[in-house]
Design an enzyme around this catalytic site. Structure first.
Site, PDB file in Angstrom:
ATOM      1  N   HIS A 155      -1.093 -61.949  -3.769  1.00 18.12           N
ATOM      2  CA  HIS A 155       0.042 -61.774  -4.678  1.00 18.12           C
ATOM      3  C   HIS A 155       0.824 -63.075  -4.827  1.00 18.12           C
ATOM      4  O   HIS A 155       0.672 -64.004  -4.039  1.00 18.12           O
ATOM      5  CB  HIS A 155       0.982 -60.683  -4.147  1.00 18.12           C
ATOM      6  CG  HIS A 155       0.527 -59.295  -4.492  1.00 18.12           C
ATOM      7  ND1 HIS A 155      -0.458 -58.656  -3.779  1.00 18.12           N
ATOM      8  CD2 HIS A 155       0.899 -58.437  -5.474  1.00 18.12           C
ATOM      9  CE1 HIS A 155      -0.668 -57.454  -4.308  1.00 18.12           C
ATOM     10  NE2 HIS A 155       0.141 -57.298  -5.333  1.00 18.12           N
ATOM     11  N   LYS A 159       6.793 -62.141  -3.681  1.00 18.36           N
ATOM     12  CA  LYS A 159       6.688 -60.726  -3.263  1.00 18.36           C
ATOM     13  C   LYS A 159       7.369 -60.514  -1.915  1.00 18.36           C
ATOM     14  O   LYS A 159       7.130 -61.276  -0.972  1.00 18.36           O
ATOM     15  CB  LYS A 159       5.211 -60.312  -3.197  1.00 18.36           C
ATOM     16  CG  LYS A 159       5.027 -58.829  -2.894  1.00 18.36           C
ATOM     17  CD  LYS A 159       3.633 -58.350  -3.222  1.00 18.36           C
ATOM     18  CE  LYS A 159       3.422 -56.897  -2.829  1.00 18.36           C
ATOM     19  NZ  LYS A 159       4.355 -55.975  -3.516  1.00 18.36           N
TER      20      LYS A 159
HETATM   21  P1  NAD Z   1      11.896 -58.847  -8.841  1.00 22.32           P
HETATM   22  O1  NAD Z   1      12.516 -59.385  -7.611  1.00 22.32           O
HETATM   23  O2  NAD Z   1      11.519 -59.803  -9.916  1.00 22.32           O
HETATM   24  O3  NAD Z   1      12.857 -57.752  -9.506  1.00 22.32           O
HETATM   25  C1  NAD Z   1      13.561 -56.791  -8.781  1.00 22.32           C
HETATM   26  C2  NAD Z   1      14.899 -56.600  -9.465  1.00 22.32           C
HETATM   27  O4  NAD Z   1      15.563 -55.523  -8.820  1.00 22.32           O
HETATM   28  C3  NAD Z   1      15.794 -57.850  -9.339  1.00 22.32           C
HETATM   29  O5  NAD Z   1      16.302 -58.210 -10.591  1.00 22.32           O
HETATM   30  C4  NAD Z   1      16.865 -57.400  -8.363  1.00 22.32           C
HETATM   31  O6  NAD Z   1      18.131 -57.995  -8.636  1.00 22.32           O
HETATM   32  C5  NAD Z   1      16.902 -55.901  -8.587  1.00 22.32           C
HETATM   33  N1  NAD Z   1      17.388 -55.205  -7.389  1.00 22.32           N
HETATM   34  C6  NAD Z   1      16.856 -55.235  -6.148  1.00 22.32           C
HETATM   35  N2  NAD Z   1      17.587 -54.488  -5.308  1.00 22.32           N
HETATM   36  C7  NAD Z   1      18.608 -53.985  -6.049  1.00 22.32           C
HETATM   37  C8  NAD Z   1      19.700 -53.149  -5.743  1.00 22.32           C
HETATM   38  N3  NAD Z   1      19.921 -52.686  -4.497  1.00 22.32           N
HETATM   39  N4  NAD Z   1      20.564 -52.832  -6.731  1.00 22.32           N
HETATM   40  C9  NAD Z   1      20.365 -53.295  -7.978  1.00 22.32           C
HETATM   41  N5  NAD Z   1      19.339 -54.102  -8.337  1.00 22.32           N
HETATM   42  C10 NAD Z   1      18.483 -54.437  -7.377  1.00 22.32           C
HETATM   43  O7  NAD Z   1      10.630 -58.011  -8.370  1.00 22.32           O
HETATM   44  P2  NAD Z   1       9.416 -57.497  -9.263  1.00 22.32           P
HETATM   45  O8  NAD Z   1       8.286 -58.456  -9.148  1.00 22.32           O
HETATM   46  O9  NAD Z   1       9.920 -57.098 -10.599  1.00 22.32           O
HETATM   47  O10 NAD Z   1       8.971 -56.206  -8.424  1.00 22.32           O
HETATM   48  C11 NAD Z   1       9.867 -55.121  -8.242  1.00 22.32           C
HETATM   49  C12 NAD Z   1       9.179 -54.031  -7.412  1.00 22.32           C
HETATM   50  O11 NAD Z   1       8.051 -53.516  -8.133  1.00 22.32           O
HETATM   51  C13 NAD Z   1       8.604 -54.515  -6.070  1.00 22.32           C
HETATM   52  O12 NAD Z   1       8.761 -53.498  -5.116  1.00 22.32           O
HETATM   53  C14 NAD Z   1       7.131 -54.738  -6.376  1.00 22.32           C
HETATM   54  O13 NAD Z   1       6.319 -54.657  -5.233  1.00 22.32           O
HETATM   55  C15 NAD Z   1       6.885 -53.596  -7.316  1.00 22.32           C
HETATM   56  N6  NAD Z   1       5.739 -53.733  -8.225  1.00 22.32           N
HETATM   57  C16 NAD Z   1       5.052 -52.585  -8.480  1.00 22.32           C
HETATM   58  C17 NAD Z   1       4.017 -52.592  -9.379  1.00 22.32           C
HETATM   59  C18 NAD Z   1       3.319 -51.289  -9.685  1.00 22.32           C
HETATM   60  O14 NAD Z   1       2.403 -51.251 -10.533  1.00 22.32           O
HETATM   61  N7  NAD Z   1       3.707 -50.189  -9.034  1.00 22.32           N
HETATM   62  C19 NAD Z   1       3.641 -53.774 -10.025  1.00 22.32           C
HETATM   63  C20 NAD Z   1       4.356 -54.931  -9.741  1.00 22.32           C
HETATM   64  C21 NAD Z   1       5.426 -54.887  -8.848  1.00 22.32           C
END
Ligand code: NAD
Length: 265
Positions: A155, A159
């Site tokens: 990844h 992450k």
């Molecule tokens: P990222 O860090 O780019 O985005 C996360 C966002 O959530 C950020 O903008 C952050 O400010 C916000 N956030 C985090 N905690 C918060 C809180 N307590 N209150 C308010 N806002 C909050 O991360 P990302 O790459 O977009 O990934 C997000 C999640 O999705 C991760 O857990 C990742 O593993 C998961 N993901 C899942 C899939 C899937 O297909 N299921 C695919 C990619 C990523």
């Protein structure tokens, strides 16, 4: 036609921005609110390059839920504080579609109970890319015939959790395929901690974190005189969007929590 009203939670993040674009592109879906603790006040259309849309990032989940009255909240945030956010979303009457990874079994159990008690739809999927779902299914099938295998997941370097939710879900499926859940370990001396990866139900899982990757996974099976590799590469986050959009439509009719995109196909 009444559109499905959608709030994006984590709207300022990498996945959240992609979801904003995907929801906006669908005729039957309407983006009505955006929640994130970062990028507060930003116009979600401007930050995603689709042109100003008047939906600004709000730091209060409760006020977004109250003001925009969503049918569905799509959440891509972090495991930290997730339970509280999910509970608030369900209490508001909205359904939840989440891809957030790193959630504990205890959190998942509570979520399932709350969704069942309230008869509210919840979709939780470690991977919304159809190719990754197929990769997991093929791995599960292969494990019935080739029980010795290890997982390497790769990844991007931002992450927060390791191993990935997809790797754990794959290992879970492989373990359920009836193989031994005791890891075969020929190594007598480990010269570097973690060199053999983590042990999840007898499957060794190795996590690589490097810039350049989005999300990839390889499941390697070994047997006498042969190896089999099943690999999936996510080249862009767009790959997750058909799965997310499908989940938003399907969750409207659910009365409980379902896990995995495969449950909706
Ligand atoms: P990222 O860090 O780019 O985005 C996360 C966002 O959530 C950020 O903008 C952050 O400010 C916000 N956030 C985090 N905690 C918060 C809180 N307590 N209150 C308010 N806002 C909050 O991360 P990302 O790459 O977009 O990934 C997000 C999640 O999705 C991760 O857990 C990742 O593993 C998961 N993901 C899942 C899939 C899937 O297909 N299921 C695919 C990619 C990523």
């Amino acid at each position: 036609m009444k559109k499905i009203r959608v709030v994006v939670s984590g709207a300022y993040g990498r996945m959240g921005r992609e979801v904003v674009r995907a929801i906006t592109a669908e005729n039957d879906l309407e983006l009505v609110g955006a929640f994130d603790s970062a990028g507060v006040g930003c116009d979600t259309g401007e930050i995603t390059g689709i042109g100003a849309n008047g939906i600004r990032v709000d730091a209060s989940l409760n006020s977004v839920l109250k003001n925009s009255k969503p049918d569905v909240v799509v959440d891509f945030t972090t495991a930290d504080g997730f339970e509280k956010r999910a509970s608030a979303i369900m209490k508001s009457g909205a359904r939840l579609v989440t891809g957030t990874t790193g959630l504990s079994d205890a959190t998942l159990k509570k979520l399932e109970k709350q969704a069942g008690d309230k008869k509210t739809g919840v979709v939780i999927a470690a991977n919304f890319a159809i190719g990754a779902v197929l990769m997991m299914q093929f791995a599960e099938k292969a494990a019935r015939y080739l029980p010795d295998c290890e997982i390497i997941e790769l990844h991007h370097d931002k992450k927060l959790d390791a191993p990935s939710g997809t790797a754990l879900a794959t290992a879970e499926k492989i373990a359920a395929a009836g193989r031994s859940t005791e890891r075969k370990e020929p190594t007598k001396t480990v010269k570097l901690d973690g060199a053999r990866g983590g042990d999840f139900k007898g499957v060794s899982v190795h996590s690589v974190r490097l810039p350049g990757y989005v999300a990839s996974q390889e499941v390697i099976f070994g047997a006498q005189g042969q190896t089999l590799k099943i690999r999936h590469d996510t080249i862009s986050r767009e790959s997750f969007m058909p799965g997310v959009v499908l989940a938003v439509r399907k969750v409207m009719r659910l009365k409980k929590m379902v896990t995995g995109l495969e449950s909706l196909l």
